[in-house]
Every structure is written in structure tokens, then in C-alpha cells.
Write an enzyme that holds these catalytic residues in place. Structure first.
Site, short mmCIF file in Angstrom:
data_model
loop_
_atom_site.label_atom_id
_atom_site.label_comp_id
_atom_site.label_asym_id
_atom_site.label_seq_id
_atom_site.Cartn_x
_atom_site.Cartn_y
_atom_site.Cartn_z
N ASP A 38 0.79 -1.24 0.00
CA ASP A 38 0.00 0.00 0.00
C ASP A 38 0.82 1.29 0.00
O ASP A 38 1.77 1.43 0.78
CB ASP A 38 -0.88 0.07 1.25
CG ASP A 38 -1.77 -1.12 1.44
OD1 ASP A 38 -1.79 -2.01 0.56
OD2 ASP A 38 -2.45 -1.18 2.48
N GLU A 226 -10.62 -1.50 4.04
CA GLU A 226 -9.26 -1.04 4.28
C GLU A 226 -9.03 0.31 3.58
O GLU A 226 -9.77 0.70 2.69
CB GLU A 226 -8.24 -2.05 3.73
CG GLU A 226 -8.26 -3.40 4.40
CD GLU A 226 -7.19 -4.34 3.89
OE1 GLU A 226 -6.50 -4.95 4.73
OE2 GLU A 226 -7.03 -4.46 2.66
#
Length: 540
Positions: A38, A226
Site C-alpha cells: 500500500d 481497508e
């Protein structure tokens, strides 16, 4: 665990995996070596774009998370810096965000501006077993913490009061994104909380108060939520220009024109972006909601499920904070992979790449207001000497070789369907026709798609070789306008002025560099076509 010095050595080591290995992208961001997922902590500060990222600096699979770090002045060439945040007594460093504390609301900078990172510390609750069950599974613990930098992000200090926010009843409680809400004069945190998001407010980035929650009954719940983000976006026309005072824009009566600051006198909407872990049939994917936000609560106006990208490899995307108002853009970057196969992609000693940076806006369509993505203008600096063609006939059941191609380029074309049932690009083609990736349009289904079933290496995962697409209405004149950016291991496609987006990894042989037009079920025509090789500008 290696020492900080050993971690830095590993970060800057490429071993036998040089920058010229067969899948290392020419112009997409990758770590110097080892694992990356990420994007984190993106912030613009004193002339630099900061990109942090989830990083395992001594392994090429997911492991103990650190924040890797790079900076750029143009979103194209990146300077790699040492690891910014590393695990400590509070746990690993999961995802989060960073902001410029220009007013020194935190009191951490003696009245000067500085950078504050807000992130998730991840470990396990102590003594989670019992005497009766000493082997009981440990329960994960996720708490929010702060780090800060007074030297333009070059060194970081952990706040002595960490963690600053904990919710013991929540197992999944992570990935805080923080924004400044100008009308209220306070900070807002949106954070993933299992199957929904929660909002908190703070005057100083250190003390947080619960404000509201959203999503228990909205959106997709096929995986854990998320990496949320909350942004206000303007509505633009087909040329990318702002629409002002438009009476027919969806939500125009809901106060969607931003108040007292960014977005003043511009029509637009708040957009909540939320990624979903590996629970969908496609694996990982990112949804978004349109709605209103009053500084404490988000209310959705989306009547249907909306997806940021219908490809397989754009996940956990979030936007840069603190881009100057005179610039005015909202820029997003995503992790170019999918949890269905991220740990096994065939990239050797490095693993993980980012998408190209994209400008986000909104556009009013026949289906309602929709998110629009366009590559940042800075990428045009990579263009080499181009090719331009006009009025090309593409017979059915054939490949029209263009005579140029490569492994890193940008191509745009305006297609007239004529009588074709399907048409588009056949790219990264091998000389023996064994490999190619199709970027096509199916006329009857009104579907833009990528077909990577013959794109190259795929044996590492049964989920990889596939065709997938997104509904795309033709332009008012009946044409289909496609724009694709191709790199050594990826293709990113934009159509409908950026309303439709597809992002996919591909792993063709290095020699598969052919490029053709194709049609099925009848002839298609190309009104005009433009091609540019994208020249390598390696990260520093």
C-alpha cells in the site's frame, strides 16, 4: 530483526535484480528491492511529493511492515530515501497518512510547520491465552500512533504518547486517513473498522474524539474494509474544465459546493473511497461513495455500487495531502497488485509497483455523477518522438500491424465501430502470435475490457489469466476513445474521458513488443491514432 543500518543496506541493495530486469517498469514506481504494498503518507511539502509505502525491507513477500520512503518534484522521477518508520515496542508500522501541520496545531514544532504521520501500530494483545488454553490463538491489536519530522521528512521521531487512539473491541482498526476540515477548523480522521469506517475529530492530531460511523449497511461487504480516503472533488466537463453553478448536477442542492476554502464556487461532491480485501470474486478491489460531509458525518447519495477501477490491479489507492490550492488537483496513486496473487508474482528480488498518479474529478454522465481518472500531465514529459495515423480500416478477423510498439508507451485512438462486434488494441504481441494482451470493446455488450489470457507468464496463480471489463457508453458521436499506458509489466486503460478505468499487471516475454489493431465480426475504422514511446527516467 536487522539493525537500522542493515535495513538501509538491504533497502539500497538490488543484488542480481538490476533496474533492467525483464519486468521492472520503466516509469512506474517500484522499491529498490524487496517487498512493497500500500501507498502511505502521501503529502506535498515544501516543493516535494512524499510517497511512503508498506515495505518489508528484508524479504520479497509480505512481512514485518515498515514505511519505505521516496520523494519527487514532478511525480515522475523519484529519489529513494532510507526507511522512515520501523517497528518498535508498539508493533509493526501498518498503513496510514501524513499531513503538513502548517499551523503547528500539534505543538510538536515550536511554532514552525512540520510533517505529522498518523499510522497504525500492529501487534497482538498480551497474555491472550489462558492457563486452560495456553496455545490459544493470539488476538491482533491495532492502534493508531503518531510520528513527526521537522526536517522535511528526512528523519522521524515517534511521539512519546503513542498510541493516541485505541478501540479494544475492534480487531480490524487501521489505515487512518487524516484531512483538515476548514469550515470547522479541525482535523478529521477516517479509519477502517472491520466492515465499516469510523470518523474521529481532533484539534491537534494527538487527541481524538469519536464522531460517527458509516457503511454497516452500505456498499460491498465481501471482504474487510481497508485504506479509506475522504476527498472533495469538483465536477468537470468533457475537457476537464470545472462546472460552476450548474443546476442539473446531481446533489447540487445538498451543499456539495465546498464552503469557505477548497472548492469554493465549484460544483462537486464529497467522495469516500474504501478498498476491500481479498473477499470478492476478483480478489481485491476499491469502491467509492458520493455524498455529503459536514465535518463529523458522511451521508451517501450513491444509489448503486460504484467501483474505482474495474481492472484487477489497482488497490489501496489514496490521495496526496496538502497539494497547493493554486494547483487545485486531487491526485491518487494505488498499489498495482491484488492480494489474490501479490506474494507470488514473478518479479524476483523486488515485488510490488504503484499505478501511475491520476487526477481525480467528477463527471456528470447519463448514469449520474461518476468518478473520473486521468493520468497526471507530468507524464507527458516522458514522451519521445511520436507517430500519428488517420483513417485506418481494420478488417474483421485480422490483426493490423502498426509497425511500431515496444514495452513502454502511450497510445490513444478514436474508433468507429462500423460493423465490428469487437475491436481494439492487441499489444505486447510476440512474433509467433503466441502472446498478446487485448484492450478491446465489445459493441453489443457496450463493454470495455482487458483480456490477459495470453499475456505471458501466468502459472503462478490460477486467478491471473482472465478477461474482465467495465460498461462503457459510446461518445455522443458514436465513437469509442481509448487511451492506454503500457509498461514492462502493466497496462492502464482510460476511456469515456476517464470515467472508465482498467488496470492490469501482465508478464510477457521481453521480446513481445508488437502492437496491432484488431477487429472481429466486421470491419472497424480508426479516425485517428497517436502513439508515443515513453522513455525511461529511472528513480535516483
Amino acid at each position: 530483526m536487522p539493525s537500522p543500518e542493515e535495513i538501509d543496506d538491504l533497502l539500497n541493495s538490488t543484488e542480481d535484480d538490476s533496474l533492467n530486469d525483464k519486468y521492472r517498469p520503466h516509469y512506474h514506481f517500484t522499491p529498490p528491492s524487496r517487498w512493497m504494498n500500500d501507498p502511505n503518507g502521501m503529502v506535498f511539502f515544501q516543493g516535494e511529493y512524499h510517497l511512503f509505502y508498506q515495505h518489508h525491507p528484508y524479504g520479497s513477500e509480505w512481512g514485518p511492515m515498515h514505511w519505505g520512503h521516496a520523494v519527487s518534484r514532478d511525480l515522475v522521477v523519484w529519489e529513494h530515501l532510507p526507511v522512515a518508520l520501523e517497528p518498535d515496542g508498539n508493533g509493526m508500522i501498518f498503513s496510514g497518512s501524513a499531513v503538513a501541520d502548517s499551523r503547528d496545531t500539534s505543538g510538536l514544532f515550536g511554532g514552525d510547520p512540520g510533517l505529522v504521520a498518523i499510522f497504525t501500530h500492529a501487534d497482538t494483545y498480551p497474555a491472550s491465552g489462558t492457563d486452560a488454553e495456553p496455545e490459544a490463538e493470539e488476538r491482533p491489536r491495532q492502534r493508531q500512533s503518531v510520528g513527526f519530522s521537522a526536517d522535511r521528512g528526512r528523519t522521524w521521531t515517534m511521539y512519546e504518547g503513542n498510541p493516541v487512539l485505541a478501540e479494544p473491541e475492534l480487531t480490524d482498526f487501521r489505515d487512518p486517513k487524516v484531512i483538515w476540515y476548514e469550515p470547522g477548523g479541525h482535523w478529521v480522521m477516517v479509519i477502517a473498522a472491520g466492515d465499516h469506517v469510523r470518523f474521529y475529530t481532533s484539534p491537534n492530531l494527538l487527541a481524538w474524539t469519536f464522531a460517527s460511523e458509516f457503511g454497516r449497511t452500505e456498499g460491498s461487504h465481501e471482504g474487510v474494509w481497508e485504506c479509506p480516503d475522504l476527498v472533495w472533488l469538483p465536477v468537470v466537463d468533457e475537457d476537464g474544465e470545472d462546472i460552476e453553478d450548474a443546476e442539473d448536477v446531481e446533489n447540487a442542492d445538498d451543499g456539495e459546493r465546498a464552503e469557505e476554502g477548497e472548492g469554493a464556487e465549484r460544483e462537486g461532491s464529497w467522495v469516500l473511497i474504501v478498498s476491500i480485501g481479498d473477499g470478492l470474486p476478483e480478489g481485491s478491489k476499491t469502491q467509492y461513495f458520493l455524498g455529503s460531509f459536514d465535518g463529523t458525518a458522511f451521508v451517501s447519495s450513491s444509489a448503486e455500487q460504484l467501483w474505482l477501477d474495474e481492472g484487477r490491479d489497482n488497490y489501496a489507492g489514496v490521495t496526496w495531502s496538502d497539494i497547493p490550492q493554486e494547483d487545485g488537483r486531487t491526485i491518487l496513486i494505488g498499489w498495482m497488485s491484488n492480494w489474490r496473487y501479490a506474494n507470488v508474482t514473478p518479479t524476483g528480488a523486488w515485488r510490488g509497483a504503484m499505478t501511475i498518479p491520476r487526477v481525480l474529478t467528477l463527471r456528470s454522465t447519463a448514469d449520474g455523477l461518476r468518478l473520473c481518472q486521468r493520468p497526471v500531465e507530468e507524464l507527458k514529459a516522458l514522451r519521445g518522438t511520436g507517430e500519428r495515423r488517420q483513417e485506418i480500416a481494420v478488417p474483421g478477423e485480422s490483426r493490423h500491424e502498426l509497425g511500431f510498439g515496444g514495452c513502454a508507451y502511450e497510445i490513444e485512438a478514436v474508433f468507429e465501430p462500423s460493423g465490428a462486434a469487437e475491436f481494439g488494441f492487441a499489444l505486447r504481441r510476440s512474433a509467433d502470435d503466441a502472446q498478446e494482451t487485448l484492450v478491446g470493446y465489445a459493441t453489443a455488450e457496450a463493454e470495455l475490457f482487458i483480456d490477459r489470457t495470453r499475456a505471458g507468464e501466468s502459472g503462478f496463480s490460477e486467478a491471473f489469466a482472465a478477461r474482465h471489463g467495465v460498461r462503457l457508453r459510446p461518445e455522443p458521436d458514436g465513437t469509442i476513445r481509448l487511451r492506454a499506458l503500457v509498461d514492462r509489466c502493466s497496462v492502464e486503460v482510460f476511456a469515456g474521458g476517464g470515467v472508465a478505468a482498467l488496470t492490469d499487471l501482465i508478464y510477457p516475454d521481453p521480446g513481445s513488443v508488437g502492437l496491432a489493431l484488431y477487429a472481429k465480426g466486421g470491419e472497424a475504422r480508426v479516425r485517428e491514432l497517436s502513439f508515443w514511446p515513453l522513455e525511461t527516467r529511472q528513480t535516483d
